[in-house]
Design an enzyme around this catalytic site. Structure first.
Site, PDB file in Angstrom:
ATOM      1  N   GLU A 257      45.369  23.576  54.405  1.00  0.00           N
ATOM      2  CA  GLU A 257      44.541  24.021  53.283  1.00  0.00           C
ATOM      3  C   GLU A 257      45.250  25.138  52.535  1.00  0.00           C
ATOM      4  O   GLU A 257      45.845  26.016  53.150  1.00  0.00           O
ATOM      5  CB  GLU A 257      43.191  24.562  53.773  1.00  0.00           C
ATOM      6  CG  GLU A 257      42.354  23.604  54.583  1.00  0.00           C
ATOM      7  CD  GLU A 257      41.139  24.291  55.199  1.00  0.00           C
ATOM      8  OE1 GLU A 257      40.690  25.323  54.668  1.00  0.00           O
ATOM      9  OE2 GLU A 257      40.646  23.789  56.226  1.00  0.00           O
ATOM     10  N   GLU A 311      31.288  22.934  46.737  1.00  0.00           N
ATOM     11  CA  GLU A 311      30.274  22.505  47.711  1.00  0.00           C
ATOM     12  C   GLU A 311      29.125  23.500  47.695  1.00  0.00           C
ATOM     13  O   GLU A 311      29.223  24.603  48.238  1.00  0.00           O
ATOM     14  CB  GLU A 311      30.901  22.384  49.094  1.00  0.00           C
ATOM     15  CG  GLU A 311      31.940  21.270  49.183  1.00  0.00           C
ATOM     16  CD  GLU A 311      32.545  21.164  50.560  1.00  0.00           C
ATOM     17  OE1 GLU A 311      31.949  20.522  51.432  1.00  0.00           O
ATOM     18  OE2 GLU A 311      33.628  21.742  50.762  1.00  0.00           O
ATOM     19  N   LYS A 314      27.390  25.433  50.945  1.00  0.00           N
ATOM     20  CA  LYS A 314      28.144  26.290  51.850  1.00  0.00           C
ATOM     21  C   LYS A 314      27.520  27.677  51.877  1.00  0.00           C
ATOM     22  O   LYS A 314      26.988  28.158  50.889  1.00  0.00           O
ATOM     23  CB  LYS A 314      29.602  26.383  51.399  1.00  0.00           C
ATOM     24  CG  LYS A 314      30.335  25.052  51.450  1.00  0.00           C
ATOM     25  CD  LYS A 314      31.779  25.181  51.022  1.00  0.00           C
ATOM     26  CE  LYS A 314      32.607  25.738  52.127  1.00  0.00           C
ATOM     27  NZ  LYS A 314      32.682  24.866  53.300  1.00  0.00           N
ATOM     28  N   GLU A 320      33.112  30.909  48.443  1.00  0.00           N
ATOM     29  CA  GLU A 320      33.161  29.828  49.418  1.00  0.00           C
ATOM     30  C   GLU A 320      32.675  28.506  48.822  1.00  0.00           C
ATOM     31  O   GLU A 320      33.068  27.434  49.257  1.00  0.00           O
ATOM     32  CB  GLU A 320      32.317  30.175  50.648  1.00  0.00           C
ATOM     33  CG  GLU A 320      32.896  31.265  51.514  1.00  0.00           C
ATOM     34  CD  GLU A 320      34.146  30.828  52.245  1.00  0.00           C
ATOM     35  OE1 GLU A 320      34.192  29.676  52.705  1.00  0.00           O
ATOM     36  OE2 GLU A 320      35.084  31.630  52.343  1.00  0.00           O
TER      37      GLU A 320
END
Length: 449
Positions: A257, A311, A314, A320
């Site tokens: 990542e 997302e 999260k 995040e």
């Protein structure tokens, strides 16, 4: 990062000259994401992405990417690791999650857990390598061990020190008891060592330019006499140095990542769309340059950027939830050079008949998502058997890569459709073709229109 995140993965080849490839981690901790079949079609036709990493082994996603040729990495969730030390359980997992989909779906790697050492969970840490060994044995029994690798990703928390890079070592205790056996397993099975470097989590106001690949004084390593001009190179060479001290410099390194969020909390510096675009674009350019790092020169990289989507479910800081390259409607939050020309403004699902390159008259014939490989091969054989010019999809041709039946069939089907007068029935091919207004051309490969 946590298992639910989406990211981009980078592999450092142990040799020079390997072809760089861009991938994305495809996470699903959101309630507004498009269905997997739409995502697969979008990535295939609108981007140059040819690899994805999943944080589980979601059967719907694996099915959606069947017959696309896209290389898929799946993940065993952390809580399943102790269970998989049992060989029969590992064999059942391979049967349920891999053999059900392979080879229709091009599964290339299984990651066992995510940043297990950083959890501090002694049961998980103790059973990590045995679980990897059991899964590999299960692959051997299924004759898949030469096709599918086993590894596990790590945060940079596995390092006890990393500055300067040449002095880096693995954390005491984990180095000989966990990481040395793990690296020995990876070497034996020709699998990569996966790490998740994040300059975003390591920068300060003083080191922002260093983290973003901007002009800066650099970091001079007094021991190696090497100058580092960016944090990415320094982090990777720290990992390499720690591996080298254990005698495993020959094991390939994969970056699981790397990314930068486009939105954050008010106290976070340089967390915005422009900075995220700058960082990720620079990562892609750095990876594709083949320059490698000061300790690993002339390396090419297989790259998975974090992340495919924002997302919204999260937890934690705002950042995040905002690492995504694309919104849930598949429009880009920013472009880092992974979109094909026609994909920069169009979504094939929402705008199937939209104009392309200023013309509403141009149409192309491409393969339908989910079409069977056998049927698509018949299309290739039929079209090329007519004597039409299939040279571009033969080895060495401009459209040979990606070397997949679907890609070659799309070129051949469009060639037939254009040659025969662009009637709708010329793109039927037993219901395996469809007409699109999105130009499927890419790089030097031009589809007729």
């Amino acid at each position: 990062m946590f298992i639910t995140m989406v990211g981009v993965l980078i592999i450092f080849s142990t040799g020079s000259g390997a072809e760089a490839s861009i991938g994305v981690n495809y996470g699903t901790l959101a309630n507004n994401l498009p269905p997997p079949h739409q995502v697969a079609k979008f990535l295939l036709h609108s981007t140059v992405i040819n690899r994805i990493r999943l944080f589980d082994a979601n059967p719907q996603i694996l099915q959606a990417f069947a017959h696309t040729g896209v290389a898929v990495t799946v993940t065993v969730p952390n809580d399943q690791i102790p269970h998989l030390t049992n060989l029969s359980s590992a064999q059942q997992w391979i049967s349920d999650h891999i053999q059900t989909h392979f080879p229709s779906t091009n599964i290339i790697r299984i990651l066992v857990g995510n940043e297990v050492i950083s959890t501090g969970n002694h049961l998980l840490i103790r059973t990590l390598v045995p679980a990897m060994q059991s899964l590999h044995t299960a692959l051997v029994s299924a004759s898949l061990h030469r096709r599918i690798q086993i590894s596990t990703p790590h945060s940079l928390g596995i390092l006890s020190n990393s500055t300067p890079p040449s002095s880096a070592t693995f954390r005491l205790g984990y180095d000989t008891h966990v990481l040395k056996p793990l690296l020995s397993f990876l070497r034996t099975t020709s699998s990569p060592f996966v790490v998740n470097p994040y300059p975003f989590f390591g920068y300060s106001i003083e080191t922002l330019d260093f983290a973003l690949f901007r002009s800066n004084p650099g970091l001079f390593d007094q021991h190696s006499k090497l100058l580092y001009t960016n944090m990415f190179d320094a982090q990777l060479d720290s990992v390499y140095s720690a591996m080298n001290k254990l005698g495993f410099s020959d094991v390939e390194i994969v970056v699981g990542e790397i990314g930068w969020p486009s939105e954050g909390d008010i106290d976070q510096i340089s967390v915005d769309v422009a900075t995220a675009a700058e960082f990720n674009k620079n990562v892609v350019e750095r990876v594709n340059s083949g320059a490698g790092t000061p300790l690993m020169p002339n390396r090419t990289f297989e790259t998975y950027i974090f992340a495919l989507f924002n997302e919204n479910l999260k937890s934690g800081q705002t950042s995040e939830r905002n690492f995504g390259l694309f919104r849930s409607d598949l429009t880009p939050i920013y472009d880092i050079g992974i979109l094909r020309p026609s994909g920069r403004t169009l979504n094939p699902e929402n705008n199937p008949r939209s104009p392309v390159r200023g013309s509403s008259e141009k149409r192309w014939c491409v393969t339908k998502s989910g079409a069977e490989t056998v049927a698509l091969q018949r299309n290739i054989d039929y079209v090329c058997g007519l004597g039409l010019d299939c040279g571009p999809i033969t080895e060495g041709g401009l459209c040979f890569s990606p070397n997949t039946v679907e890609a070659h069939s799309a070129y051949a089907m469009n060639l037939y459709y254009q040659t025969m007068g662009k009637h709708e029935f010329d793109c039927d091919f037993d219901n395996t073709g469809e007409i699109t207004a999105m130009d499927p051309s890419y790089g030097n490969c031009e589809y007729q229109a």
